[in-house]
Scaffold this motif. Structure first.
Motif, mmCIF file in Angstrom:
data_model
loop_
_atom_site.group_PDB
_atom_site.id
_atom_site.type_symbol
_atom_site.label_atom_id
_atom_site.label_comp_id
_atom_site.label_asym_id
_atom_site.label_seq_id
_atom_site.Cartn_x
_atom_site.Cartn_y
_atom_site.Cartn_z
ATOM 1 N N LYS A 510 0.818 -1.371 -0.246
ATOM 2 C CA LYS A 510 -0.089 -0.062 -0.114
ATOM 3 C C LYS A 510 0.747 1.373 0.007
ATOM 4 C CE LYS A 510 -3.955 -2.202 2.262
ATOM 5 N NZ LYS A 510 -4.889 -2.194 3.365
ATOM 6 N N LEU A 511 1.924 1.305 0.503
ATOM 7 C CA LEU A 511 3.150 2.107 0.640
ATOM 8 C C LEU A 511 4.352 1.713 0.280
ATOM 9 C CD1 LEU A 511 1.988 3.805 4.119
ATOM 10 C CD2 LEU A 511 1.187 4.568 1.938
ATOM 11 N N SER A 512 5.250 2.670 -0.262
ATOM 12 C CA SER A 512 6.290 2.339 -0.721
ATOM 13 C C SER A 512 7.426 2.212 0.505
ATOM 14 C CB SER A 512 6.749 3.360 -1.804
ATOM 15 O OG SER A 512 6.040 3.450 -3.022
ATOM 16 N N THR A 513 7.154 1.426 1.289
ATOM 17 C CA THR A 513 8.165 1.065 2.474
ATOM 18 C C THR A 513 8.244 -0.456 2.900
ATOM 19 O OG1 THR A 513 6.292 1.307 4.083
ATOM 20 C CG2 THR A 513 7.157 3.500 3.632
ATOM 21 N N VAL A 514 9.437 -0.846 3.350
ATOM 22 C CA VAL A 514 9.519 -1.961 3.743
ATOM 23 C C VAL A 514 8.423 -2.591 4.677
ATOM 24 C CG1 VAL A 514 11.254 -3.751 4.836
ATOM 25 C CG2 VAL A 514 12.072 -1.851 3.416
ATOM 26 N N GLU A 515 8.170 -1.492 5.619
ATOM 27 C CA GLU A 515 7.024 -2.166 6.589
ATOM 28 C C GLU A 515 5.616 -2.271 5.851
ATOM 29 O OE1 GLU A 515 10.494 -0.081 8.491
ATOM 30 O OE2 GLU A 515 9.256 0.325 6.836
ATOM 31 N N SER A 516 5.499 -1.657 5.016
ATOM 32 C CA SER A 516 4.072 -1.739 4.393
ATOM 33 C C SER A 516 4.146 -3.245 3.490
ATOM 34 C CB SER A 516 3.816 -0.803 3.374
ATOM 35 O OG SER A 516 2.469 -0.822 2.668
ATOM 36 N N MET A 517 5.277 -3.399 2.983
ATOM 37 C CA MET A 517 5.542 -4.794 2.410
ATOM 38 C C MET A 517 5.084 -5.908 3.368
ATOM 39 S SD MET A 517 8.583 -4.466 -0.198
ATOM 40 C CE MET A 517 8.440 -6.119 -0.867
ATOM 41 N N ILE A 518 5.778 -5.664 4.694
ATOM 42 C CA ILE A 518 5.530 -7.042 5.501
ATOM 43 C C ILE A 518 4.253 -6.981 5.972
ATOM 44 C CG2 ILE A 518 6.360 -7.429 7.710
ATOM 45 C CD1 ILE A 518 9.244 -6.360 7.164
ATOM 46 N N SER A 519 3.728 -5.756 6.012
ATOM 47 C CA SER A 519 2.266 -5.976 6.609
ATOM 48 C C SER A 519 1.563 -6.645 5.416
ATOM 49 C CB SER A 519 1.798 -4.518 6.572
ATOM 50 O OG SER A 519 2.264 -3.871 7.619
ATOM 51 N N SER A 520 1.802 -6.439 4.233
ATOM 52 C CA SER A 520 1.087 -7.129 2.851
ATOM 53 C C SER A 520 1.400 -8.634 3.138
ATOM 54 C CB SER A 520 1.568 -6.550 1.664
ATOM 55 O OG SER A 520 1.218 -5.263 1.453
ATOM 56 N N VAL A 521 2.684 -9.141 3.507
ATOM 57 C CA VAL A 521 2.841 -10.366 3.463
ATOM 58 C C VAL A 521 1.986 -11.203 4.447
ATOM 59 C CG1 VAL A 521 4.762 -11.968 4.060
ATOM 60 C CG2 VAL A 521 5.290 -10.112 2.448
ATOM 61 N N ASN A 522 2.134 -10.262 5.957
ATOM 62 C CA ASN A 522 1.314 -10.972 6.919
ATOM 63 C C ASN A 522 -0.009 -11.122 6.572
ATOM 64 O OD1 ASN A 522 3.843 -11.009 8.463
ATOM 65 N ND2 ASN A 522 3.226 -9.105 9.520
ATOM 66 N N GLU A 523 -0.715 -10.169 5.934
ATOM 67 C CA GLU A 523 -2.028 -10.206 5.597
ATOM 68 C C GLU A 523 -2.249 -11.410 4.512
ATOM 69 O OE1 GLU A 523 -6.020 -9.408 6.037
ATOM 70 O OE2 GLU A 523 -4.138 -8.350 7.015
ATOM 71 N N TYR A 524 -1.494 -11.426 3.644
ATOM 72 C CA TYR A 524 -1.868 -12.442 2.348
ATOM 73 C C TYR A 524 -1.714 -13.894 3.144
ATOM 74 C CZ TYR A 524 -0.648 -15.030 -1.878
ATOM 75 O OH TYR A 524 -0.860 -16.149 -2.948
ATOM 76 N N PHE A 525 -0.594 -14.090 3.859
ATOM 77 C CA PHE A 525 -0.512 -15.493 4.094
ATOM 78 C C PHE A 525 -1.523 -15.761 5.440
ATOM 79 C CE2 PHE A 525 3.420 -15.122 1.892
ATOM 80 C CZ PHE A 525 3.225 -16.128 1.260
ATOM 81 N N LYS A 526 -1.890 -14.778 6.105
ATOM 82 C CA LYS A 526 -3.141 -14.847 6.955
ATOM 83 C C LYS A 526 -4.300 -15.465 6.535
ATOM 84 C CE LYS A 526 -5.898 -12.491 10.306
ATOM 85 N NZ LYS A 526 -6.228 -11.038 11.070
#
Length: 530
Positions: A510-526
């Motif tokens: 959602k944002l161009s940050t590593v933290e936002s990427m990690i949130s996307s990973v967590n949400e996807y695999f959840k």
């Protein structure tokens, strides 16, 4: 009198903790209300979560609810709380510690210890390492879920035992009969295990004074030492770290350990000091371990078996790795190398009206050549929030930030007709921005300030997802690896557009940050897990 709204998750253990805090506050005459927070829905905060330091998987929703005014205090299992609290949130109290020991719940009986091998279940890297250090011939299998789920898994599987925190089982009345568990008093617990922490807003001085009445000073002193030890080692949940401080007869005994994940190596620290002479005992112990081989162990960390494994094409910080859900394992390496070019002083000798940066690399390269006082940039335009933060910290105010080079180019077309820009870029810069600007009669003065070199390497086939941070990283990756049907996470639209040329399942943060990427990973695999 105000009613104190106590935020908690709705699990049985979390509610026990919240109700215990409520009873203690009510003992001193205060009214309380339990507020269950499992999802905070769509809320608006004045700054992004990552800027506030909200990254922890276990505490995030409570932190947001606290900052948003939905609750007055948040109650946590202290061992799950990141060592750096979010901005504006402070530790208000620690209630008296419960049993800090780990225990082994036995499936049948203790006779398995006489066998050549045994299977023990735990999802904790710390417990795995310590068990293997003591019983190297045993096998460890992963175990996730809440307490009830994990007990049921032990019942359903052909395991010899599973390791739990004693306090957790006691607090939800699930501790088995004595013959069905062993106290592992040789195992060093996680920092702050068995302790419950109350968090509140730093600005709420009235509430902070109230919480002091339920603060247990002895527990607070001991867990502070343990968490300082953890913070200096920077281990979090990805390193096998144990720490325990106890206070008796005005003497504090502190033991801290660091293991290799396979349990083959251990570095230990132990010291007794007078309670009034604690000082920086936790930090001292951590530095003692780091100086005696701990740094090497931390570099050589390997992952516990995980259900999901991801590969990052650049090295992540320990804080970023710790933000991943506990069931996600990670590996990483840099697929590109950045080297700054030497720039001639005349480039910035005069004032520059319009400057463009599309990456942090460009900003850092300019700052390697010139001091901020040498730079007279009237208007600065950039791509990405992290680039913006770096510019505003080191150079000056950013006029406009966009999420992609194409978006920024379209903005400049509207704002700078028939003008010129100075574009600080690398040797592998994308064509989108200069092409769009030139087509619209905006002169582009390109300054190649850094070199991007590919460092491709072949990775194993075990990964469920790949994280890409630039189109060049993708170029490097495909040189040594076959394209397969795999989830691909990208830090922005420009990188995602390149990834879509080779991969079918591309997810953009959602944002161009590593933290936002990690949130996307967590949400996807959840979602995949559910």
């Amino acid at each position: 009198m105000r009613t104190i709204k106590i935020g908690t998750r709705s699990s049985k253990l979390a509610l026990w903790q919240a109700n215990t805090v409520a009873k203690q506050l009510e003992h001193f005459g205060y009214k309380t209300e339990i507020v269950k927070i499992d999802s905070v829905g769509d809320i608006v905060l004045d700054r992004p979560l990552y800027e506030l330091g909200i990254t922890g998987v276990f505490t995030k929703n409570l932190d947001i609810a606290l900052l948003n005014g939905k609750i007055d205090i948040a109650v946590h299992s202290f061992k799950d709380v990141p060592t750096n609290l979010p901005q504006g949130i402070v530790q208000a109290a620690v209630i008296k510690r419960g049993d800090f020991n780990d225990i082994l719940v036995i499936k049948e009986d203790e006779n398995f210890f006489t066998n050549e091998t045994a299977t023990i279940a735990t999802g904790s890297l710390r417990r795995k390492a310590q068990w293997l250090y003591r019983y190297p011939h045993h096998k460890i299998t992963g175990l996730r879920g809440n307490v009830i789920t994990r007990l049921q898994k032990l019942e359903d599987n052909d395991w010899d035992g599973a390791i739990f925190a004693a306090a957790g089982l006691k607090r939800v009345d699930l501790l088995p009969k004595k013959e069905k568990y062993l106290k592992l008093d040789w195992m060093v617990p996680a920092p702050a295990q068995g302790a419950v922490m109350v968090a509140a807003l730093e600005k709420d001085q009235e509430l902070l004074e109230i919480c002091k009445e339920i603060n247990h000073e002895e527990t607070a002193t001991c867990v502070k030492i343990e968490r300082e030890f953890l913070q200096v080692l920077e281990g979090g949940c990805t390193a096998p770290i144990g720490a325990l401080a106890t206070l008796k007869d005005e003497i504090i005994k502190f033991k801290g350990v660091l293991f290799s994940p396979d349990g083959k190596h251990k570095i230990e620290f132990f010291k007794e000091v007078e309670a009034n002479n604690v000082s920086d005992l936790g930090a001292f112990g951590a530095n003692y371990i780091l100086e005696r081989g701990g740094k090497k162990l931390m570099r050589e960390m390997i992952n516990i078996e995980k259900d999901i494994n991801i590969y990052a094409t650049k090295n992540l910080s320990l804080e970023q790795v710790n933000a991943l859900s506990s069931h996600i394992g990670s590996s990483m390496s840099d697929f590109i190398t950045i080297r700054s070019n030497r720039l001639k002083p005349k480039i910035v000798k005069s004032s520059i009206e319009n400057v463009v940066f599309t990456s942090q690399n460009g900003v850092e390269a300019v700052l390697e050549n010139f001091s901020p006082t040498d730079l007279d940039f009237k208007n600065i335009y950039c791509v990405g929030r992290r680039t913006k933060r770096l510019i505003e910290k080191r150079i000056g105010k950013v006029t406009q930030v966009e999420n992609s080079a194409e978006s920024l180019a379209n903005y400049l077309v509207q704002q700078l007709p028939n003008k010129s820009v100075t574009f600080f870029c690398g040797n592998k810069r994308r064509d989108e921005l200069p092409s769009i600007l030139k087509k619209n009669n905006i002169e582009v003065n390109e300054v190649e300030c850094y070199q991007t070199q590919l460092t491709p390497r072949k990775i194993e086939d075990k990964y469920n997802a790949i994280l890409f941070f630039s189109p060049t990283g993708i170029e490097s990756f495909i040189k040594e690896n076959k394209i397969k049907d795999i989830a691909v996470f990208c830090i922005g639209e420009t990188t995602a557009n390149e990834a879509k040329k080779y991969f079918k399942n591309v997810i953009v943060s959602k944002l161009s940050t590593v933290e936002s990427m990690i949130s996307s990973v967590n949400e996807y695999f959840k979602e995949k897990e559910n």
